[in-house]
Design a protein around this motif. Structure first.
Motif, PDB file in Angstrom:
ATOM      1  N   ARG A 144       0.803  -1.233   0.000  1.00  0.00           N
ATOM      2  CA  ARG A 144       0.000   0.000   0.000  1.00  0.00           C
ATOM      3  C   ARG A 144       0.827   1.271   0.000  1.00  0.00           C
ATOM      4  N   ILE A 147       0.813   2.938  -3.432  1.00  0.00           N
ATOM      5  CA  ILE A 147      -0.425   3.409  -4.056  1.00  0.00           C
ATOM      6  C   ILE A 147      -0.277   4.881  -4.435  1.00  0.00           C
ATOM      7  N   THR A 149      -1.280   8.731  -5.128  1.00  0.00           N
ATOM      8  CA  THR A 149      -2.230   9.714  -4.588  1.00  0.00           C
ATOM      9  C   THR A 149      -2.609  10.743  -5.647  1.00  0.00           C
ATOM     10  N   ASN A 157      -4.996   4.500  -7.933  1.00  0.00           N
ATOM     11  CA  ASN A 157      -5.327   4.891  -6.555  1.00  0.00           C
ATOM     12  C   ASN A 157      -5.817   3.722  -5.711  1.00  0.00           C
ATOM     13  N   GLY A 158      -5.228   2.544  -5.914  1.00  0.00           N
ATOM     14  CA  GLY A 158      -5.628   1.374  -5.144  1.00  0.00           C
ATOM     15  C   GLY A 158      -4.664   0.228  -5.371  1.00  0.00           C
ATOM     16  N   ALA A 176       0.769  -2.557  -6.490  1.00  0.00           N
ATOM     17  CA  ALA A 176       0.503  -1.122  -6.408  1.00  0.00           C
ATOM     18  C   ALA A 176       1.677  -0.372  -7.013  1.00  0.00           C
ATOM     19  N   ASP A 178       2.932   3.935  -8.218  1.00  0.00           N
ATOM     20  CA  ASP A 178       2.639   5.347  -8.452  1.00  0.00           C
ATOM     21  C   ASP A 178       3.460   5.895  -9.620  1.00  0.00           C
ATOM     22  N   ARG A 203      -7.883   3.031  -2.296  1.00  0.00           N
ATOM     23  CA  ARG A 203      -6.998   3.322  -1.171  1.00  0.00           C
ATOM     24  C   ARG A 203      -7.762   3.454   0.146  1.00  0.00           C
ATOM     25  N   LYS A 204      -8.887   4.170   0.163  1.00  0.00           N
ATOM     26  CA  LYS A 204      -9.632   4.343   1.409  1.00  0.00           C
ATOM     27  C   LYS A 204     -10.150   3.004   1.916  1.00  0.00           C
ATOM     28  N   ASN A 207      -7.336   1.142   3.550  1.00  0.00           N
ATOM     29  CA  ASN A 207      -7.009   1.674   4.878  1.00  0.00           C
ATOM     30  C   ASN A 207      -8.033   1.256   5.922  1.00  0.00           C
TER      31      ASN A 207
END
Length: 374
Positions: A144, A147, A149, A157-158, A176, A178, A203-204, A207
């Motif tokens: 994670r 990931i 942003t 984004n995940g 993941a 970026d 992502r949320k 978490n």
């Protein structure tokens, strides 16, 4: 609606759901938690229309019914009550406030209509499997950090969760990236997951799920389709929409011919990176690695503060290839080495090509790191 519940039971459930409720939203009802009671059970529900969390706990039901109340405020009040408190919540109905009592403490909270609370229906979730909590925790923790942003690249984004062919057959992979670093971790495919579609878990959601994995449940039930995913951990049900996009063909960026192999002790390396990088306060400060046989020199330069350098020798470094100088962002190096236990293996091609990073004790994980000019 009226019920009593132990403060310890209530605070644990509110902690799970309150972070899902949207505190700053143009739709006020999304900041509320739905409390419904019947047959000795309290059900708490929160949603932001992308994620929904439902938890059921034991309660003394004095009058069945349902009400919505501000999630963050209710959580903060219950959190500050005495540990052994019994909390009573009483809502007579209509637009009356929700009364809360615990010992000699009493307050009331404004409510919003239950009928306004949105229902996030999961729909048909044809793929079902169970996975050990420790295994899922490992997949999340080791990926994670990579990931993205960057909201414009929403498909990054995940975590991309999918079944892929590996050297030993089919594996369940979590990936993941970026665009600057990539993390890929795999494990045996759980029974029932063989035919699952590849999905990008936001992502949320990741978490919120990660918080549940510390609750002591031995395994997690996963149900999914190509648009939604659901996790059941004990008495908590987490449902989420999936990212509607196509994850890039990540295998193309994993280098295959990197043959300059550096092995270095994780702790010595991570500590040296931290000390050298401290010379600069820039978030993207680069650290240069100068590698020669059994010698690694780390250095960093700051236009304002000066220069820092540290050497690691044969006591913690193994390298037998042509010398190379290459630079990386210090934070990215730390993010990757945080996932490694004892020894880090770097596989270089040249100073401008992607570098492959592995944990010598864990072949199930690999990382790719793009270099910086230094």
């Amino acid at each position: 609606m009226k019920f009593k519940a132990d403060r310890s039971t209530l605070i644990r459930a509110l902690a799970h759901i309150q972070s899902v409720a949207e505190k700053r939203n143009t739709i006020p009802i999304l900041a509320n938690v739905l409390l419904s009671v019947e047959d000795g059970t309290l059900r708490l529900t929160a949603t932001d229309m992308e994620i929904a969390v439902v938890e059921e706990v034991a309660a003394e039901v004095l009058r069945p019914g349902a009400v919505t109340a501000p999630a963050a405020v209710l959580y903060d009040i219950v959190r500050k009550l005495a540990d052994n408190s019994v909390v009573e919540l009483d809502h007579p109905g209509s637009d009356a406030p929700l009364a809360l009592r615990a010992g000699k403490y009493a307050t009331s909270l404004n409510v919003l209509p239950v009928d306004d609370f949105p229902s996030m229906v999961a729909g048909d979730l044809p793929n079902t499997f169970r996975i050990a909590t420790a295994t899922l925790r490992g997949l999340i923790d080791r990926t994670r950090f990579a990931i993205s942003t960057e909201e414009t690249r929403y498909y990054l984004n995940g975590i991309f969760l999918h079944v892929a062919e590996g050297p030993l057959g089919q594996m369940l992979r979590a990936v993941a990236t970026d665009g600057h670093r990539l993390a890929r971790v795999e494990t045996e495919v759980p029974a029932g997951a063989e035919g699952m579609p590849g999905v990008i878990v936001p992502r949320k959601t990741i978490n919120e799920l990660r918080k549940l994995l510390d609750e002591g449940t031995s395994d997690i039930e996963v149900n999914l389709s190509d648009t939604r995913i659901q996790f059941r951990a004990g008495s908590v049900l987490l449902t989420s929409k999936l990212i509607d996009g196509t994850f890039p063909e990540y295998e193309r960026v994993i280098p295959k011919g990197n043959d300059r192999i550096l092995r270095v002790g994780k702790r010595d390396f991570a500590d040296a990176v931290g000390r050298v990088a401290a010379i600069s306060q820039e978030r993207s400060r680069p650290v240069k690695l100068s590698v020669s046989p059994n010698l690694l020199t780390l250095s960093a330069i700051s236009p304002d503060q000066g220069m820092a350098k540290e050497e690691l020798d044969e006591n913690s470094v193994v390298y037998d290839a042509p010398p190379i100088e290459i630079g990386f962002q210090a934070r990215y190096l730390n993010d990757i080495t945080d996932q490694i236990e004892n020894e880090v293996e770097f596989a270089f091609a040249d100073s401008a090509a992607p570098t492959l990073v592995r944990d010598t004790n864990s072949p199930s994980a690999l990382y790719v790191l793009m270099p910086m000019r230094v």
